[in-house]
Design a protein around this motif. Sequence first.
Motif, short mmCIF file in Angstrom:
data_model
loop_
_atom_site.label_atom_id
_atom_site.label_comp_id
_atom_site.label_asym_id
_atom_site.label_seq_id
_atom_site.Cartn_x
_atom_site.Cartn_y
_atom_site.Cartn_z
N THR A 142 0.87 -17.27 3.56
CA THR A 142 -0.21 -16.74 2.73
C THR A 142 -1.49 -16.54 3.55
N HIS A 143 -1.82 -17.52 4.36
CA HIS A 143 -3.03 -17.44 5.19
C HIS A 143 -2.93 -16.27 6.17
N TYR A 144 -1.75 -16.07 6.74
CA TYR A 144 -1.56 -14.98 7.69
C TYR A 144 -1.77 -13.62 7.03
N LEU A 145 -1.17 -13.43 5.86
CA LEU A 145 -1.31 -12.15 5.16
C LEU A 145 -2.75 -11.90 4.74
N GLU A 146 -3.43 -12.94 4.28
CA GLU A 146 -4.81 -12.77 3.83
C GLU A 146 -5.76 -12.46 4.98
N GLY A 147 -5.33 -12.72 6.20
CA GLY A 147 -6.16 -12.41 7.36
C GLY A 147 -5.97 -11.00 7.89
N LEU A 148 -5.05 -10.25 7.30
CA LEU A 148 -4.78 -8.88 7.73
C LEU A 148 -5.53 -7.88 6.86
N ASN A 149 -5.73 -6.69 7.38
CA ASN A 149 -6.44 -5.63 6.66
C ASN A 149 -5.43 -4.55 6.24
N PHE A 150 -5.20 -4.42 4.94
CA PHE A 150 -4.23 -3.45 4.43
C PHE A 150 -4.91 -2.25 3.78
N THR A 151 -6.14 -1.97 4.22
CA THR A 151 -6.86 -0.82 3.67
C THR A 151 -6.14 0.49 3.99
N GLU A 152 -5.64 0.62 5.23
CA GLU A 152 -5.01 1.88 5.62
C GLU A 152 -3.79 2.22 4.78
N PRO A 153 -2.84 1.29 4.53
CA PRO A 153 -1.71 1.63 3.66
C PRO A 153 -2.15 2.07 2.26
N ALA A 154 -3.15 1.37 1.71
CA ALA A 154 -3.63 1.75 0.38
C ALA A 154 -4.26 3.14 0.41
N PHE A 155 -5.04 3.44 1.46
CA PHE A 155 -5.66 4.75 1.57
C PHE A 155 -4.62 5.86 1.71
N VAL A 156 -3.61 5.63 2.56
CA VAL A 156 -2.57 6.64 2.75
C VAL A 156 -1.84 6.92 1.45
N PHE A 157 -1.55 5.88 0.68
CA PHE A 157 -0.91 6.06 -0.63
C PHE A 157 -1.75 6.96 -1.52
N VAL A 158 -3.04 6.63 -1.63
CA VAL A 158 -3.92 7.39 -2.53
C VAL A 158 -4.08 8.83 -2.06
N ILE A 159 -4.33 9.04 -0.77
CA ILE A 159 -4.58 10.39 -0.28
C ILE A 159 -3.32 11.25 -0.39
N MET A 160 -2.12 10.65 -0.22
CA MET A 160 -0.88 11.39 -0.38
C MET A 160 -0.73 11.91 -1.81
N VAL A 161 -0.96 11.04 -2.77
CA VAL A 161 -0.77 11.42 -4.17
C VAL A 161 -1.76 12.49 -4.58
N VAL A 162 -3.02 12.33 -4.20
CA VAL A 162 -4.04 13.31 -4.58
C VAL A 162 -3.80 14.65 -3.89
N ALA A 163 -3.50 14.61 -2.58
CA ALA A 163 -3.30 15.85 -1.82
C ALA A 163 -2.07 16.62 -2.29
N ALA A 164 -1.07 15.91 -2.82
CA ALA A 164 0.16 16.56 -3.25
C ALA A 164 0.13 17.01 -4.70
N SER A 165 -1.01 16.85 -5.37
CA SER A 165 -1.12 17.31 -6.75
C SER A 165 -1.10 18.84 -6.80
N ARG A 166 -0.62 19.39 -7.90
CA ARG A 166 -0.46 20.85 -7.97
C ARG A 166 -1.76 21.62 -7.77
N PRO A 167 -2.90 21.20 -8.32
CA PRO A 167 -4.14 21.95 -8.07
C PRO A 167 -4.51 22.04 -6.59
N ILE A 168 -4.36 20.95 -5.84
CA ILE A 168 -4.67 20.96 -4.41
C ILE A 168 -3.66 21.82 -3.66
N LEU A 169 -2.39 21.64 -3.97
CA LEU A 169 -1.35 22.41 -3.30
C LEU A 169 -1.51 23.91 -3.55
N GLU A 170 -1.81 24.26 -4.79
CA GLU A 170 -1.96 25.68 -5.12
C GLU A 170 -3.15 26.29 -4.41
N LEU A 171 -4.24 25.53 -4.35
CA LEU A 171 -5.43 26.01 -3.63
C LEU A 171 -5.11 26.18 -2.14
#
Length: 418
Positions: free
Chosen positions: A72-101
């Motif tokens: 638990t201590h090891y995991l809490e010492g890591l930074n998982f911001t990048e995986p969360a950001f990649v997840f969010v940006i993938m979903v938003v970028a792949a939405s139909r309005p963005i893709l169509e534009l």
Amino acid sequence: MSPTAIEVVGAALFGIAVAHTFLTKYFEHLAHIQPAHAGVWHLLGEVEVVFGFWAFVLLAFMFFNAGPGSATHYLEGLNFTEPAFVFVIMVVAASRPILELCKIGARSVASFMPMKDAIAFYFVCLSIIPLLGSFITEPAAMTLAAIMLRDNYYTQGISRRLKYATLGVLFVNISIGGTLTPFAAPPVLMVAGKWNWDIWFMLANFGWKAAVAVVVNAAAVTMLFKTELDKFERLGGDNERSVPFTLMAGHVLFLFGVVVFAHHPVMFMGIFLFFLGVAEAYKHYQDRLILREGLLVAFFLAGLITLGALQKWWLADVLGGMSDTTLFFGATVLTAITDNAALTYLGSLVDGVSEGYKYSLVAGAVTGGGLTVIANAPNPAGFAMLRSSFDDGAINPLGLLLNALPPTLVAVLAFQLL
């Protein structure tokens, strides 16, 4: 200083995970010939699961070796911001309005090129979109380019050679195409603040060279497969839109907000939740959101971070002992078996380095970013979008490596000679 038992086990499991990524196609084949155990083989054949799977093995070792508190201590010492950001940006970028534009923009650019529509659109997907990644981030550019290539070429019965050649160029161009700015490419982002690299520095030292390599790579693969691409009819859809411009503009704002607050998960997750509400309210203007694909990619990156954090004991020493030229080629090779963002971060921990060292480290890291699925953070997103179009629903890592070598060589020449 001698490594600890945890570091040795972490290095061993990291090596096993790297080897596992080259065996995923074999596991998918086993799933087809041994249906009684298909579930297990499919699990082991999921590229996005590989590093997460071996990260859980590492955590299990920590649990039984030093108790649950250590894991638990090891995991809490890591930074998982990048995986969360990649997840969010993938979903938003792949939405139909963005893709169509994006398709409308790509079609407009392609219409000015003196070649058949299908050929011009293919070139735009492999050149303009990767360079756009310098502004909307590499994961977003990878998602957009991969979906447009999938819908317009991969699902249209193109040859196996063209599939792998396209994949190799796409991954390399995305990796180097994000170097026009200091915030879009993860390996640049890791060091830009510490070394005071602003947008003008990036454009002068990396950006224009990367742009030359991107265009050369895209033009080369387009000309090489011109005969096959010439058989396609008009692609990319027409300029008629099915989504109101107001909704497109709203989604662009969501995308912009996520990019601006990329380092602040509380902010970009809040924006994402708002986006989900709007997507549900106007779901007749949406296709299926790629939540599953995005979560799998995030899981892959989280596993990579969990295992990669224990590689500092050997990787920093290796980088610190290289000359500038050796470092460039060493970083290019090491990137293929590590994440290039982790590589530049660890290299930045070496004190008293020269400007040549800094350039060689980052240039080498982005140059090798297309060689394997683990080399660059956006690569798993490309895998998730395109793998269903390959035999057995799996991409051969060796096939990617061989087809990424020529565009990687072009990037080497650009960063070393220009």
